[in-house]
Design an enzyme around this catalytic site. Structure first.
Site, PDB file in Angstrom:
ATOM      1  N   ASN A  64       0.766  -1.229  -0.047  1.00 21.54           N
ATOM      2  CA  ASN A  64      -0.096  -0.067   0.057  1.00 21.54           C
ATOM      3  C   ASN A  64       0.843   1.109  -0.023  1.00 21.54           C
ATOM      4  OD1 ASN A  64      -2.163  -1.825   0.070  1.00 21.54           O
ATOM      5  ND2 ASN A  64      -2.890  -1.189   1.920  1.00 21.54           N
ATOM      6  N   ILE A  87      -7.584   7.037   2.669  1.00 20.32           N
ATOM      7  CA  ILE A  87      -8.462   5.824   3.353  1.00 20.32           C
ATOM      8  C   ILE A  87      -7.559   4.891   3.370  1.00 20.32           C
ATOM      9  CG2 ILE A  87     -10.043   4.180   3.369  1.00 20.32           C
ATOM     10  CD1 ILE A  87     -12.019   6.320   1.958  1.00 20.32           C
ATOM     11  N   SER A  88      -6.505   4.507   2.574  1.00 21.31           N
ATOM     12  CA  SER A  88      -5.941   3.269   2.545  1.00 21.31           C
ATOM     13  C   SER A  88      -4.939   3.065   3.541  1.00 21.31           C
ATOM     14  CB  SER A  88      -4.744   3.408   1.256  1.00 21.31           C
ATOM     15  OG  SER A  88      -5.340   3.982  -0.046  1.00 21.31           O
ATOM     16  N   ASN A  89      -5.061   1.807   4.161  1.00 20.82           N
ATOM     17  CA  ASN A  89      -4.147   1.452   5.391  1.00 20.82           C
ATOM     18  C   ASN A  89      -2.881   1.092   5.125  1.00 20.82           C
ATOM     19  OD1 ASN A  89      -5.879   1.762   7.630  1.00 20.82           O
ATOM     20  ND2 ASN A  89      -7.077   0.115   6.712  1.00 20.82           N
ATOM     21  N   ASP A 120     -13.701   4.972  12.681  1.00 25.94           N
ATOM     22  CA  ASP A 120     -13.360   4.859  14.325  1.00 25.94           C
ATOM     23  C   ASP A 120     -14.639   5.629  15.001  1.00 25.94           C
ATOM     24  OD1 ASP A 120     -11.280   3.436  13.656  1.00 25.94           O
ATOM     25  OD2 ASP A 120     -10.119   5.114  13.696  1.00 25.94           O
ATOM     26  N   ARG A 123     -17.787   3.430  14.398  1.00 22.35           N
ATOM     27  CA  ARG A 123     -17.944   2.282  15.211  1.00 22.35           C
ATOM     28  C   ARG A 123     -18.179   2.746  16.826  1.00 22.35           C
ATOM     29  NH1 ARG A 123     -13.031  -0.374  12.007  1.00 22.35           N
ATOM     30  NH2 ARG A 123     -13.920  -1.656  10.561  1.00 22.35           N
ATOM     31  N   HIS A 148      -5.322   5.637  13.517  1.00 24.98           N
ATOM     32  CA  HIS A 148      -6.095   4.669  12.914  1.00 24.98           C
ATOM     33  C   HIS A 148      -5.555   3.363  12.985  1.00 24.98           C
ATOM     34  CE1 HIS A 148      -9.642   3.436  10.692  1.00 24.98           C
ATOM     35  NE2 HIS A 148      -8.827   3.251   9.564  1.00 24.98           N
ATOM     36  N   MET A 199     -17.001   1.640   5.701  1.00 26.12           N
ATOM     37  CA  MET A 199     -15.905   2.597   5.522  1.00 26.12           C
ATOM     38  C   MET A 199     -16.390   3.667   4.207  1.00 26.12           C
ATOM     39  SD  MET A 199     -12.763   3.874   6.056  1.00 26.12           S
ATOM     40  CE  MET A 199     -13.295   5.392   5.841  1.00 26.12           C
TER      41      MET A 199
END
Length: 291
Positions: A64, A87-89, A120, A123, A148, A199
């Site tokens: 990534n 957004i990419s982890n 987060d 959730r 995150h 997401m």
């Protein structure tokens, strides 16, 4: 564009909204065509986590990180003034990667680079409602600060609106579920993906006047006061007041309001974040430029 991607673009283009959806092939300057003239660029690209894989897994990072680097180079060349939502982890590392690439190209505007940590918050609202027996999670507003991934995610239940009363054991269990909620999705999908639909909702939600987001503190008004408290970290997620055309108008320093318990969570988060941020910066600083 591969056949599945072409199909998604065609599928979305049939939705009856004002939005016009088009897709571009990597060849024939597709990146340039996609980015040129863009005001907002959202980056969800990359491989998803698999069971047993954390946000800091080396394979996840290596793949990534390269994808983010190359996309941000394209933004620097073709849309240097766009708002960038990453957004990419692993977000704790991909946002610093993005910043370093933009710096190398002389177009870094910290008020327009955001790590999307809204999931987060989503959730925290859902899980808090479940614990206290409320049917509508949307009535809760729970600030979530830090980063995150895992224990860098710090939900501030003491600042929940409306207030919630929890036993020590319920609070600890709720914090853990918010921090590691993504694992539930990864395990449930049995290796076939991670959070995508929730997401997508979080990304859509990222449009309010004040949003929790992972930013470069020194470049955002009010961020210096936050940086002084968070062990000098360059990046941190706090509530950010957003506005046009500038982007991040102000970092809201809510850290003096946190509880003693949450200060303990933050001390753990600082250590993890420092390592994550360094990992992202080191990936770009001193590395040969991608062609």
């Amino acid at each position: 564009m591969s056949s599945p991607a072409r199909g998604v673009a065609a599928d979305l283009s049939h939705i009856s909204t004002k939005a016009k959806v088009t897709g571009y092939l990597p060849a024939d300057d597709g990146l340039k065509a996609a980015f040129t003239g863009a005001d907002v660029i959202v980056i969800p690209a990359g491989i998803p986590r698999k069971p047993g894989m954390t946000h800091n897994d080396l394979d996840l990072f290596n793949i990534n990180a390269g994808i983010i680097r190359d996309l941000i180079i394209g933004i620097a060349l073709y849309a240097p003034s766009a708002f960038i939502l990453v957004i990419s982890n692993p977000v704790n590392s991909t946002v610093p990667i993005a910043a370093e690439v933009l710096k190398k190209h002389g177009v870094f505007d910290p008020k327009k680079l955001f790590g999307v940590t809204t999931l987060d918050v989503v959730r925290s609202e859902t899980f808090t409602a479940s614990v206290v027996g409320k049917s509508d999670p949307s009535v809760f507003k729970v600030p979530v600060i830090g980063g995150h991934s895992g224990d860098t995610i710090v939900p501030l239940l003491s600042l929940s609106e409306p207030k919630v009363e929890l036993s020590d054991s319920d609070r600890a269990a709720l914090v853990h579920r918010i921090q590691f909620g993504g694992d539930e999705v990864v395990q449930a999908k049995e290796g076939k993906g991670s959070a995508t639909l929730s997401m997508a909702h979080a990304g859509f939600h990222f449009a309010g006047i004040v949003e929790n987001t992972f930013v470069y503190l020194s470049g955002v008004p009010g961020g210096g006061a936050v940086k002084d408290i968070v062990a000098g970290l360059d990046y941190f997620s706090v509530p950010i007041e957003l506005g046009c055309p500038s982007g991040a108008v102000k970092a809201m320093n809510i850290l003096p309001q946190v509880s003693e318990y949450e200060n303990g969570l933050l001390e753990v988060a600082y250590t993890g974040l420092a390592a994550n941020i360094k990992k992202g910066v080191d990936f770009i600083v001193g590395a040969p430029e991608a062609k």
